[in-house]
Design a protein around this motif. Structure first.
Motif, PDB file in Angstrom:
ATOM      1  N   THR A 109       0.849  -1.187   0.000  1.00 56.45           N
ATOM      2  CA  THR A 109       0.000   0.000   0.000  1.00 56.45           C
ATOM      3  C   THR A 109       0.883   1.235   0.000  1.00 56.45           C
ATOM      4  OG1 THR A 109      -0.094   0.307   2.401  1.00 56.45           O
ATOM      5  CG2 THR A 109      -1.735  -1.183   1.426  1.00 56.45           C
ATOM      6  N   GLU A 110       0.308   2.344  -0.419  1.00 58.36           N
ATOM      7  CA  GLU A 110       0.925   3.625  -0.127  1.00 58.36           C
ATOM      8  C   GLU A 110       0.751   3.868   1.377  1.00 58.36           C
ATOM      9  OE1 GLU A 110       0.176   6.569  -3.630  1.00 58.36           O
ATOM     10  OE2 GLU A 110      -1.533   5.206  -3.539  1.00 58.36           O
ATOM     11  N   SER A 111       1.699   4.560   1.979  1.00 57.87           N
ATOM     12  CA  SER A 111       1.717   4.692   3.443  1.00 57.87           C
ATOM     13  C   SER A 111       0.414   5.255   3.987  1.00 57.87           C
ATOM     14  CB  SER A 111       2.888   5.584   3.871  1.00 57.87           C
ATOM     15  OG  SER A 111       4.114   4.978   3.557  1.00 57.87           O
ATOM     16  N   PHE A 112      -0.131   6.282   3.344  1.00 63.45           N
ATOM     17  CA  PHE A 112      -1.316   6.930   3.901  1.00 63.45           C
ATOM     18  C   PHE A 112      -2.575   6.081   3.712  1.00 63.45           C
ATOM     19  CE2 PHE A 112      -0.885   8.334  -0.461  1.00 63.45           C
ATOM     20  CZ  PHE A 112      -2.173   8.253  -0.965  1.00 63.45           C
ATOM     21  N   ILE A 113      -2.505   5.054   2.863  1.00 56.87           N
ATOM     22  CA  ILE A 113      -3.648   4.165   2.672  1.00 56.87           C
ATOM     23  C   ILE A 113      -3.653   3.050   3.718  1.00 56.87           C
ATOM     24  CG2 ILE A 113      -4.577   2.396   1.093  1.00 56.87           C
ATOM     25  CD1 ILE A 113      -4.041   4.232  -1.181  1.00 56.87           C
ATOM     26  N   SER A 114      -2.494   2.751   4.281  1.00 56.30           N
ATOM     27  CA  SER A 114      -2.377   1.636   5.230  1.00 56.30           C
ATOM     28  C   SER A 114      -3.430   1.672   6.336  1.00 56.30           C
ATOM     29  CB  SER A 114      -0.975   1.592   5.837  1.00 56.30           C
ATOM     30  OG  SER A 114      -0.007   1.394   4.837  1.00 56.30           O
ATOM     31  N   PRO A 115      -3.600   2.796   7.059  1.00 56.16           N
ATOM     32  CA  PRO A 115      -4.596   2.790   8.143  1.00 56.16           C
ATOM     33  C   PRO A 115      -6.033   2.726   7.641  1.00 56.16           C
ATOM     34  CG  PRO A 115      -3.669   4.986   7.873  1.00 56.16           C
ATOM     35  CD  PRO A 115      -2.850   4.081   7.015  1.00 56.16           C
ATOM     36  N   HIS A 136       2.477  -7.217   5.052  1.00 60.12           N
ATOM     37  CA  HIS A 136       2.161  -5.879   4.556  1.00 60.12           C
ATOM     38  C   HIS A 136       3.425  -5.043   4.417  1.00 60.12           C
ATOM     39  CE1 HIS A 136       0.887  -1.580   5.550  1.00 60.12           C
ATOM     40  NE2 HIS A 136       0.592  -1.788   4.291  1.00 60.12           N
ATOM     41  N   ARG A 137       3.561  -4.406   3.261  1.00 59.22           N
ATOM     42  CA  ARG A 137       4.680  -3.501   3.009  1.00 59.22           C
ATOM     43  C   ARG A 137       4.154  -2.203   2.411  1.00 59.22           C
ATOM     44  NH1 ARG A 137       8.242  -8.321   0.301  1.00 59.22           N
ATOM     45  NH2 ARG A 137       9.232  -9.081   2.212  1.00 59.22           N
ATOM     46  N   THR A 138       4.876  -1.115   2.666  1.00 55.43           N
ATOM     47  CA  THR A 138       4.494   0.179   2.103  1.00 55.43           C
ATOM     48  C   THR A 138       5.550   0.648   1.115  1.00 55.43           C
ATOM     49  OG1 THR A 138       5.574   1.399   3.895  1.00 55.43           O
ATOM     50  CG2 THR A 138       3.239   0.841   4.179  1.00 55.43           C
ATOM     51  N   SER A 139       5.116   1.458   0.167  1.00 50.97           N
ATOM     52  CA  SER A 139       6.040   1.968  -0.840  1.00 50.97           C
ATOM     53  C   SER A 139       5.404   3.176  -1.508  1.00 50.97           C
ATOM     54  CB  SER A 139       6.338   0.888  -1.891  1.00 50.97           C
ATOM     55  OG  SER A 139       7.192   1.372  -2.902  1.00 50.97           O
ATOM     56  N   VAL A 158      -2.042  -4.983  -4.531  1.00 50.09           N
ATOM     57  CA  VAL A 158      -1.554  -3.633  -4.261  1.00 50.09           C
ATOM     58  C   VAL A 158      -2.758  -2.713  -4.106  1.00 50.09           C
ATOM     59  CG1 VAL A 158      -0.179  -1.691  -5.096  1.00 50.09           C
ATOM     60  CG2 VAL A 158       0.544  -4.035  -5.593  1.00 50.09           C
ATOM     61  N   PHE A 159      -2.783  -1.948  -3.018  1.00 47.70           N
ATOM     62  CA  PHE A 159      -3.833  -0.971  -2.787  1.00 47.70           C
ATOM     63  C   PHE A 159      -3.239   0.422  -2.991  1.00 47.70           C
ATOM     64  CE2 PHE A 159      -5.053  -4.634  -0.182  1.00 47.70           C
ATOM     65  CZ  PHE A 159      -6.344  -4.852  -0.658  1.00 47.70           C
ATOM     66  N   LEU A 232       4.475  22.389   8.545  1.00 51.54           N
ATOM     67  CA  LEU A 232       5.120  21.080   8.658  1.00 51.54           C
ATOM     68  C   LEU A 232       4.534  20.125   7.633  1.00 51.54           C
ATOM     69  CD1 LEU A 232       6.926  18.983  10.215  1.00 51.54           C
ATOM     70  CD2 LEU A 232       4.894  18.473  11.585  1.00 51.54           C
ATOM     71  N   LEU A 233       5.407  19.347   7.010  1.00 48.03           N
ATOM     72  CA  LEU A 233       5.000  18.215   6.182  1.00 48.03           C
ATOM     73  C   LEU A 233       5.580  16.955   6.811  1.00 48.03           C
ATOM     74  CD1 LEU A 233       5.520  19.516   2.511  1.00 48.03           C
ATOM     75  CD2 LEU A 233       3.348  19.086   3.666  1.00 48.03           C
ATOM     76  N   THR A 234       4.765  15.941   7.004  1.00 46.03           N
ATOM     77  CA  THR A 234       5.218  14.718   7.645  1.00 46.03           C
ATOM     78  C   THR A 234       4.555  13.512   6.984  1.00 46.03           C
ATOM     79  OG1 THR A 234       5.228  13.460   9.719  1.00 46.03           O
ATOM     80  CG2 THR A 234       3.410  14.979   9.386  1.00 46.03           C
ATOM     81  N   THR A 235       5.199  12.360   7.096  1.00 44.65           N
ATOM     82  CA  THR A 235       4.629  11.132   6.542  1.00 44.65           C
ATOM     83  C   THR A 235       3.846  10.356   7.595  1.00 44.65           C
ATOM     84  OG1 THR A 235       6.670   9.922   7.033  1.00 44.65           O
ATOM     85  CG2 THR A 235       6.471  10.882   4.835  1.00 44.65           C
ATOM     86  N   SER A 236       3.587  10.963   8.738  1.00 44.71           N
ATOM     87  CA  SER A 236       2.932  10.265   9.851  1.00 44.71           C
ATOM     88  C   SER A 236       1.602  10.921  10.185  1.00 44.71           C
ATOM     89  CB  SER A 236       3.835  10.272  11.083  1.00 44.71           C
ATOM     90  OG  SER A 236       3.129   9.870  12.238  1.00 44.71           O
ATOM     91  N   PHE A 237       0.516  10.168  10.055  1.00 45.18           N
ATOM     92  CA  PHE A 237      -0.781  10.674  10.490  1.00 45.18           C
ATOM     93  C   PHE A 237      -0.790  10.925  12.000  1.00 45.18           C
ATOM     94  CE2 PHE A 237      -3.030   8.544   6.710  1.00 45.18           C
ATOM     95  CZ  PHE A 237      -3.022   9.735   6.001  1.00 45.18           C
ATOM     96  N   SER A 238      -0.101  10.063  12.742  1.00 45.14           N
ATOM     97  CA  SER A 238      -0.038  10.236  14.190  1.00 45.14           C
ATOM     98  C   SER A 238       0.591  11.579  14.552  1.00 45.14           C
ATOM     99  CB  SER A 238       0.757   9.097  14.835  1.00 45.14           C
ATOM    100  OG  SER A 238       0.130   7.861  14.629  1.00 45.14           O
ATOM    101  N   SER A 239       1.657  11.954  13.827  1.00 42.96           N
ATOM    102  CA  SER A 239       2.309  13.240  14.094  1.00 42.96           C
ATOM    103  C   SER A 239       1.374  14.400  13.781  1.00 42.96           C
ATOM    104  CB  SER A 239       3.584  13.362  13.254  1.00 42.96           C
ATOM    105  OG  SER A 239       4.546  12.410  13.654  1.00 42.96           O
ATOM    106  N   ILE A 240       0.632  14.288  12.678  1.00 35.18           N
ATOM    107  CA  ILE A 240      -0.317  15.351  12.339  1.00 35.18           C
ATOM    108  C   ILE A 240      -1.329  15.522  13.454  1.00 35.18           C
ATOM    109  CG2 ILE A 240      -2.169  16.021  10.763  1.00 35.18           C
ATOM    110  CD1 ILE A 240      -0.626  14.678   8.509  1.00 35.18           C
TER     111      ILE A 240
END
Length: 305
Positions: A109-115, A136-139, A158-159, A232-240
């Protein structure tokens, strides 16, 4: 029991390791020893050694290197055209389905689709007692990368946000992904609705991605409604969510992520005077994947009515 004559050609085949021909067909298809090694989970040296044996047996080099790609010789072209129909026929004739029955599926999956996909899918698989495990792997994905992952057997499903069009791949829309603007419940600067002027000046936390669709839509929103860069730009939804919960910043999240985790982080939704982008999520897989298994995944992912 009747007795039949034995062909000299069939006897001659006993001197050949037919696995060499299957490896040859894979190398011919992907043009890389290392990629074949990854597909089969064996070492590149083992593939190279098999190729060397086949070269000696056939009396031909079979491939010549051009940069990072192995190009077939004229003899290799002819050999491939002749053996692939035979290998396909054997695969259809022999009871290989029982030998290669997959119980573990590799998902990308793309990272933001994982959750948005993986927790629900895992929960429903456990609830259904399906004999399946997931890896599960992200890319960072685009259409070319998805086709490569599937064709190289690095992924089963692949999602992504991409609707893939390829003759060897089946692609199906799973759901829509809506975005919402969020603020802390303690943030008194913004009410239930934000004006264009307030949004233009707001400190905004954003998601950092290489997804070309999201980058495109974000650039349109920024050009029309933003006076400054995101703080801020981040790859983490948790951080947002954590930053928004502790500051006066605003953030943008998928609606499903907000619905699941918003109460935990004490967040609330803020309506915008303009529509936020919406994306669709698609599943892509090879057409020859176990159809019953694939159908089960799709059924599990569709929400109950």
């Amino acid at each position: 029991m009747s007795i039949h004559s034995v062909s000299d050609k069939i006897c001659a085949l006993t001197k050949i390791d037919l696995n060499l021909l299957t490896l040859f067909s894979l190398i011919y298809s992907v043009g890389s020893i290392s990629k074949v090694a990854d597909m089969l989970d064996i070492s590149p040296s083992a593939v190279s050694q098999s190729l060397r044996k086949l070269r000696e047996l056939m009396g031909d080099n079979l491939f010549v290197r051009s940069g990072n790609i192995l190009l077939p010789t004229v003899y290799a072209d002819e050999l491939y055209d002749n053996i692939v129909p035979v290998l396909d026929g054997l695969a259809n004739l022999l009871p290989l389905a029982t030998l290669v029955k997959k119980k573990r599926l590799t998902l990308y999956t793309e990272s933001f689709i994982s959750p948005l996909i993986i927790p629900d899918l895992t929960e429903k698989i456990l609830a259904s007692d399906a004999d399946i495990s997931l890896l599960h792997r992200t890319s960072d994905l685009n259409e070319h990368k998805i086709i490569e992952l599937l064709n190289m057997r690095q992924a089963d499903v692949v999602f992504s946000t991409f609707s893939v069009e390829n003759s060897h791949i089946q692609c199906q829309k799973i759901s829509d992904m809506k975005l919402v603007l969020i603020a802390s419940q303690a943030n008194e600067r913004y009410g239930d609705t934000i004006s264009e002027e307030m949004f233009r000046e707001a400190s905004l936390v954003g998601y950092n991605t290489k997804n070309e669709k999201i980058i495109y839509h974000r650039s349109i929103v920024d050009k029309k409604f933003r006076a400054s860069e995101r703080c801020l730009l981040t790859t983490s939804f948790s951080s947002i969510m954590l930053i928004v919960s502790k500051t006066r910043c605003l953030g943008i999240l998928p609606e499903k992520v907000f619905a699941t985790y918003g109460p935990m982080y004490q967040l609330r939704k803020v309506s915008t005077p303009f529509p936020l982008p919406q994306f669709s999520i698609f599943s892509s897989s090879r057409k020859e994947i176990n159809q019953a298994l694939f159908a089960l995944l799709i059924d599990l992912l569709h929400p109950s009515p």
